[in-house]
Structure formats: structure tokens, C-alpha cells
Design an enzyme around this catalytic site. Structure first.
Site, mmCIF file in Angstrom:
data_model
loop_
_atom_site.group_PDB
_atom_site.id
_atom_site.type_symbol
_atom_site.label_atom_id
_atom_site.label_comp_id
_atom_site.label_asym_id
_atom_site.label_seq_id
_atom_site.Cartn_x
_atom_site.Cartn_y
_atom_site.Cartn_z
ATOM 1 N N GLN A 80 0.818 -1.223 0.000
ATOM 2 C CA GLN A 80 0.000 0.000 0.000
ATOM 3 C C GLN A 80 0.852 1.272 0.000
ATOM 4 O O GLN A 80 0.410 2.315 0.480
ATOM 5 C CB GLN A 80 -0.961 -0.008 1.194
ATOM 6 C CG GLN A 80 -2.099 -0.993 1.046
ATOM 7 C CD GLN A 80 -2.961 -0.742 -0.198
ATOM 8 O OE1 GLN A 80 -3.024 0.371 -0.706
ATOM 9 N NE2 GLN A 80 -3.598 -1.781 -0.703
ATOM 10 N N SER A 81 2.055 1.180 -0.549
ATOM 11 C CA SER A 81 2.916 2.367 -0.583
ATOM 12 C C SER A 81 2.293 3.488 -1.416
ATOM 13 O O SER A 81 1.979 3.299 -2.599
ATOM 14 C CB SER A 81 4.281 1.993 -1.175
ATOM 15 O OG SER A 81 4.994 3.165 -1.521
ATOM 16 N N ASN A 82 2.141 4.658 -0.798
ATOM 17 C CA ASN A 82 1.690 5.826 -1.547
ATOM 18 C C ASN A 82 2.793 6.334 -2.462
ATOM 19 O O ASN A 82 2.533 6.907 -3.506
ATOM 20 C CB ASN A 82 1.272 6.945 -0.586
ATOM 21 C CG ASN A 82 0.085 6.545 0.256
ATOM 22 O OD1 ASN A 82 -0.980 6.243 -0.271
ATOM 23 N ND2 ASN A 82 0.259 6.520 1.577
#
Ligand SMILES: *Cc1c(COP(=O)(O)O)cnc(C)c1O
Length: 290
Positions: free
Chosen positions: A41-43
Site C-alpha cells: 500500500q505504498s503511496n
């Protein structure tokens, strides 16, 4: 509140500022492919993917669902699952390589291995550190401080890979404004990382401020069970922001920092003219839970 959740590259967030500078460096280097890493879920991976798409550079990201501190071990609890940023990464054409969970060091080693493999195929590879936290990325946040008027007593920001905190701490050093980072990560060396990034800004900016680790105000009280694991205080803060201000926080970073802000205001430790730096992260709020 400084609304970096409403900025550019692929849905906005604090990584857009770092990418404004990083993408220039990537193009200058003549890269055909960027390689980076992070959590699923890395932005940063999402915004990097969008920036690379705009500039016609291929993007590979090595990700784990839940990377963790090797010295502490994997935390328990619900973690963000699929969807959210993962869906957007696919839309931006990111070559996402999901590997089994492990310590951060394993993720970094695997990323270096993948970058080497791609180089061997003839690609010109540019490796971007996690979260875009290079001196150049941190410099972007030193400049960001110029956008907010002077006279703040406190600036409160989430802190994880460290360049957001570093840039703001650097910019406000020597002024009455105090910058507090709320750690979203239990990593003990985070304060040193932030100080090292400040030293990096010294070089990029050509102005030596010589910020020492003990001058970095970093609070670990709102990490919860670990990186990426939503906390009860964060969930409560998310409801306050939503129901009082119609504002959306993310469970990994901004919710924990906002929980810290509310507690610091409540205790009176932080008061006066207070700026919260909203770093974005909305896609994770919409991800499933695993
Ligand atoms: C990456 C990120 C942070 C942390 O910023 P760093 O510069 O990595 O410390 C905070 N909030 C959100 C939403 C992020 O994506």
C-alpha cells in the site's frame, strides 16, 4: 492544515513534492526504468508510478504486504490488504513484484537484486530509495515550508522514511517554530535517519545548518503495534476528522499523526498557532484489510 493530500501526481500526497525533484534527476540520468520498493500500500510507489507514466519511464516496484523491523519482528493485527494503492499501481502500469513478508533489509536486498537483473537486460536503471527519502526528496520539503506563512508555534507531521520531517525541521531550524514528527514506524534509528537527511539538505541547498539528531523532535507514542497496522487511537482520530471536518485520513500515517496532534493539544504541550501537515494516503483508507 497544509493540504498535501490535494497535490499532484496520481491522486496527491506528500510524495508529489519529492517527485517533482526526483523525476528531473531520473530524466537527467537518462533512465529507461526506475526501481523502488515499499509496502503493497505504498503511496510513494503509486505516485512514482504516475510520475513515471507521465514522463515515459518504466517503473518496477518490489513490495511486501507488511515489511517489518528485523529486531522487533512482525507485528500482529489487521493490516491493509489489496485494492487501494495496488489498484492504482496497476492502472499506472507499474511492474509490481510482490515478495513474501520479511524484514526491511530483505526487501532492500531483493530490490537491489531485481535492479541488477534489469540492468543485465540492458536497461538504464535508476534506483529510488524507499519513500523518495533521498537528500533531493528532503530538499523538496525544505522548500515546502516557504509556502506557509511565518509565525507558527508548532508544525506537526507524520514521519516514516523521514524526508518530510527532515525538510520541515531544516526549514524551521533557528526559528521559534517547533517541528514535531509523529513516528509511524517503530524503527529506533529514525531520528538518525532524519538528521542524516538534514545533512543531505545542507549539501543540496549549499547552506550548512548542521542539525544534530538530538535536535529532531520525534515522538513514538502513536506508532501502535507497528508500521502499517492501524491503531485504535488512529481510527478514533480518523472519525473525528471525518465527522467534524469532512476530512479523510489514512490508517498508516496521517491518522496516527492526527491522533498525536489531538493528544498533544489535549495535554496542552502543543498550543497556540498549530499547523498539521496532511500528507495524504487516501487510497489506503479504501484498501481491504488482511
Ligand atoms: C510516505 C508517507 C508519509 C511519511 O512521509 P516520509 O517522508 O516518508 O516520512 C506520511 N504520510 C503519507 C500519507 C505517506 O504516504
Amino acid at each position: 492544515m497544509k493540504r498535501d493530500d490535494l497535490t499532484g501526481f496520481g491522486g496527491g500526497g506528500n510524495k508529489g513534492r519529492k517527485l517533482e525533484f526526483l523525476i528531473y534527476d531520473i530524466l537527467e540520468a537518462g533512465a529507461t526504468r526506475v526501481v523502488s520498493c515499499g509496502s503493497l500500500q505504498s503511496n510513494f510507489v503509486r505516485q512514482l508510478g504516475a510520475a513515471c507514466a507521465v514522463h515515459g519511464v518504466a517503473c518496477t516496484a518490489v513490495v511486501m504486504r507488511l515489511p517489518y523491523e528485523g529486531t522487533i519482528g512482525q507485528p500482529e493485527g489487521p493490516i491493509p490488504g489489496g485494492g487501494g494503492n495496488e489498484t492504482l499501481d496497476a492502472l499506472f502500469g507499474v511492474d509490481l513484484r510482490l515478495v513474501p513478508d520479511g524484514p526491511w533489509e530483505t526487501l532492500f536486498a531483493e530490490t537491489a537484486r531485481v535492479a541488477g537483473e534489469l540492468r543485465a537486460t540492458g536497461e538504464t536503471v535508476y534506483e529510488v530509495p524507499i519513500g523518495g527519502s533521498s537528500p533531493l526528496g528532503a530538499y523538496a520539503f525544505a522548500l515546502a515550508a516557504e509556502e506557509v506563512c511565518e509565525g507558527w508555534d508548532w508544525v506537526v507531521t507524520p514521519c516514516s522514511s523521514g524526508s518530510t520531517h527532515a525538510g520541515l525541521a531544516w526549514a524551521f531550524a533557528g526559528t521559534p517554530t517547533r517541528v514535531v514528527g509523529i513516528a509511524c514506524d517503530p524503527e529506533e534509528d529514525l531520528r538518525d535517519d532524519v538528521a542524516r537527511l538534514c545533512a543531505g539538505i545542507d549539501e543540496v541547498a549549499g547552506e550548512a545548518k548542521g542539525i544534530r539528531p538530538e535536535e529532531i523532535d520525534l515522538r513514538y507514542d502513536w506508532v501502535g503495534r507497528g508500521y502499517s497496522v492501524p491503531s485504535e487511537a488512529g481510527e478514533a482520530a480518523t472519525r473525528v476528522a471525518a465527522r467534524r471536518e469532512g476530512l479523510l485520513l489514512d490508517p498508516v500515517y496521517s491518522a496516527k499523526a492526527f491522533a498525536g496532534l489531538l493528544d498533544l493539544l489535549e495535554s496542552g504541550e502543543v498550543s497556540g498557532h498549530v499547523l498539521f501537515w496532511h500528507t495524504g494516503g487516501l487510497p489506503t483508507l479504501l484498501a481491504g484489510r488482511a
